[in-house]
Scaffold this active site. Structure first.
Site, PDB file in Angstrom:
ATOM      1  N   GLY A 141      14.517  35.851   3.698  1.00 46.89           N
ATOM      2  CA  GLY A 141      13.142  36.308   3.511  1.00 46.89           C
ATOM      3  C   GLY A 141      12.192  35.603   4.462  1.00 46.89           C
ATOM      4  O   GLY A 141      12.291  34.386   4.673  1.00 46.89           O
ATOM      5  N   GLN A 160      19.049  20.015  -0.117  1.00 43.65           N
ATOM      6  CA  GLN A 160      17.804  20.454   0.513  1.00 43.65           C
ATOM      7  C   GLN A 160      16.563  20.081  -0.301  1.00 43.65           C
ATOM      8  O   GLN A 160      15.452  20.451   0.054  1.00 43.65           O
ATOM      9  CB  GLN A 160      17.834  21.957   0.823  1.00 43.65           C
ATOM     10  CG  GLN A 160      17.750  22.872  -0.379  1.00 43.65           C
ATOM     11  CD  GLN A 160      17.952  24.321   0.025  1.00 43.65           C
ATOM     12  OE1 GLN A 160      19.044  24.718   0.412  1.00 43.65           O
ATOM     13  NE2 GLN A 160      16.894  25.109  -0.038  1.00 43.65           N
ATOM     14  N   ALA A 191      17.302  32.304 -10.155  1.00 48.35           N
ATOM     15  CA  ALA A 191      15.987  32.671 -10.719  1.00 48.35           C
ATOM     16  C   ALA A 191      15.457  33.865  -9.928  1.00 48.35           C
ATOM     17  O   ALA A 191      14.351  33.844  -9.383  1.00 48.35           O
ATOM     18  CB  ALA A 191      15.023  31.495 -10.702  1.00 48.35           C
ATOM     19  N   HIS A 244      14.026  38.686  -3.955  1.00 48.74           N
ATOM     20  CA  HIS A 244      15.470  38.570  -3.699  1.00 48.74           C
ATOM     21  C   HIS A 244      16.096  39.969  -3.727  1.00 48.74           C
ATOM     22  O   HIS A 244      16.950  40.298  -2.911  1.00 48.74           O
ATOM     23  CB  HIS A 244      16.162  37.735  -4.780  1.00 48.74           C
ATOM     24  CG  HIS A 244      15.722  36.310  -4.867  1.00 48.74           C
ATOM     25  ND1 HIS A 244      14.931  35.850  -5.891  1.00 48.74           N
ATOM     26  CD2 HIS A 244      15.962  35.236  -4.073  1.00 48.74           C
ATOM     27  CE1 HIS A 244      14.718  34.542  -5.738  1.00 48.74           C
ATOM     28  NE2 HIS A 244      15.324  34.146  -4.632  1.00 48.74           N
ATOM     29  N   ASP A 271       9.994  32.355   3.732  1.00 55.98           N
ATOM     30  CA  ASP A 271      10.368  31.027   4.229  1.00 55.98           C
ATOM     31  C   ASP A 271      10.520  31.145   5.746  1.00 55.98           C
ATOM     32  O   ASP A 271      11.634  31.110   6.277  1.00 55.98           O
ATOM     33  CB  ASP A 271      11.655  30.567   3.544  1.00 55.98           C
ATOM     34  CG  ASP A 271      11.456  30.452   2.045  1.00 55.98           C
ATOM     35  OD1 ASP A 271      10.739  29.547   1.616  1.00 55.98           O
ATOM     36  OD2 ASP A 271      11.972  31.311   1.296  1.00 55.98           O
ATOM     37  N   MET A 330      19.050  30.676  -4.458  1.00 58.30           N
ATOM     38  CA  MET A 330      19.147  29.567  -5.417  1.00 58.30           C
ATOM     39  C   MET A 330      18.939  30.092  -6.837  1.00 58.30           C
ATOM     40  O   MET A 330      18.685  29.304  -7.760  1.00 58.30           O
ATOM     41  CB  MET A 330      18.144  28.476  -5.077  1.00 58.30           C
ATOM     42  CG  MET A 330      18.421  27.877  -3.693  1.00 58.30           C
ATOM     43  SD  MET A 330      17.748  26.242  -3.479  1.00 58.30           S
ATOM     44  CE  MET A 330      16.020  26.567  -3.644  1.00 58.30           C
TER      45      MET A 330
END
Ligand code: AMP
Length: 290
Positions: free
Chosen positions: A159, A72, A43, A48, A162, A41
């Site tokens: 990742g 979401q 940023a 990441h 989550d 998403m």
């Protein structure tokens, strides 16, 4: 001839349109070259980046996406305040040798023709994130399914920060018989122990200090789990959490696959999951025990 001409250009192809990315991929895929895909998403941070680097090592072509998926978010203000840093993101992806990034608008993703096959996520959609963010995982599976349609990657990188999301995606792949291999990557933390997150950008410096208590709570739980049952560990850990300045949403000790809460006995690779608020910012983290 200037020296610059000899310098290797660091570049990532940026696509706003799905069809343009697909044309690019068509031209690239010869001799069964593999595609690694990292949905994000934006940023972007080093967490990441670690997914992109792993994908770079394991695939011929690396594709990322940046899309703040409205379906979401169950909290409109969370969606509105989600940090957006596209230029910096593209620079980071270029530095990491990512080949292409898709930055679509909502209409490119949720086209009139798009149909999400029905899927029952069972218990995974009932507990923790599923319980506190109704509809969140249906939004996640829809967008990931759509991206898999568009990119058709061999491997997709997610990742473990989550954790429940990884469990949900694995279930989707299994239930819908998708060909994608799901690669789960470890959580990158700041030196303080705070899990890297796009949402950290919204923290004031004192909230950021307070937020370190989330990972400290998990590390404490990991220690206690060596000598106490899940129920005992939970009671002790809740008391530890109370010493900080955060507001708890949930703390659960769960089975690594079913995410059922554990009570009397640990199982191998049990997971401690936590969500807490630092100020207005909702932060998620987890740790594997034993
Ligand atoms: P997001 O942009 O928050 O949707 O995250 C995109 C992907 O990066 C997800 O698979 C996340 O789980 C993963 N990710 C986010 N933070 C971290 C981190 N600190 N370490 C590793 N992966 C992460």
């Amino acid at each position: 001839m200037s020296v610059c001409q000899f310098k290797k250009q660091i570049q990532v192809q940026v696509f706003r349109k799905v069809s343009e990315l697909q044309n690019f991929l068509q031209a690239q895929i010869q001799d069964s070259r593999s595609i690694g895909f990292i949905p994000t998403m934006g940023a972007l941070h080093a967490g990441h980046g670690s997914l992109v680097s792993k994908a770079r090592m394991e695939n011929d072509i690396v594709v990322a996406s940046i899309f703040v998926n409205p379906t979401q978010f169950n909290n409109p203000s969370d969606l509105e305040k989600y940090p957006r840093t596209i230029e910096k993101d593209v620079q980071l992806l270029a530095k990491l040798n990512c080949d292409a990034v898709l930055i679509p608008d909502v209409e490119q993703i949720y086209t009139k023709n798009f149909v999400m096959p029905p899927i029952d996520l069972g218990n995974l959609d009932q507990v923790m994130e599923g319980a506190f963010r109704p509809g969140h995982f249906m939004g996640v599976v829809s967008v990931v399914y759509r991206f898999f349609q568009i990119v058709d990657p061999d491997r997709a990188y997610f990742g473990l920060k989550d954790y429940q999301q990884v469990a949900v995606i694995r279930l989707m792949v299994q239930k819908l018989h998708l060909r994608q291999i799901i690669v789960a990557c470890p959580t990158l933390r700041e030196e303080s122990g705070l899990a890297m997150s796009s949402r950290n950008a919204r923290l004031t410096s004192s909230e950021k200090q307070d937020a370190v208590h989330i990972s400290q709570t998990l590390f404490y739980a990991a220690e206690q789990s060596k000598i106490h049952s899940p129920v005992e560990t939970k009671a002790l850990t809740l008391a530890f959490f109370e010493k900080g300045n955060l507001r708890l949403e949930y703390l659960e000790f769960v089975h690594p696959v079913t995410l059922e809460p554990l009570r009397d006995k640990w199982v191998p690779e049990s997971i401690a999951c936590i969500v807490a608020y630092a100020g207005e910012v909702r932060l998620i983290d987890n740790i594997q025990l034993n």
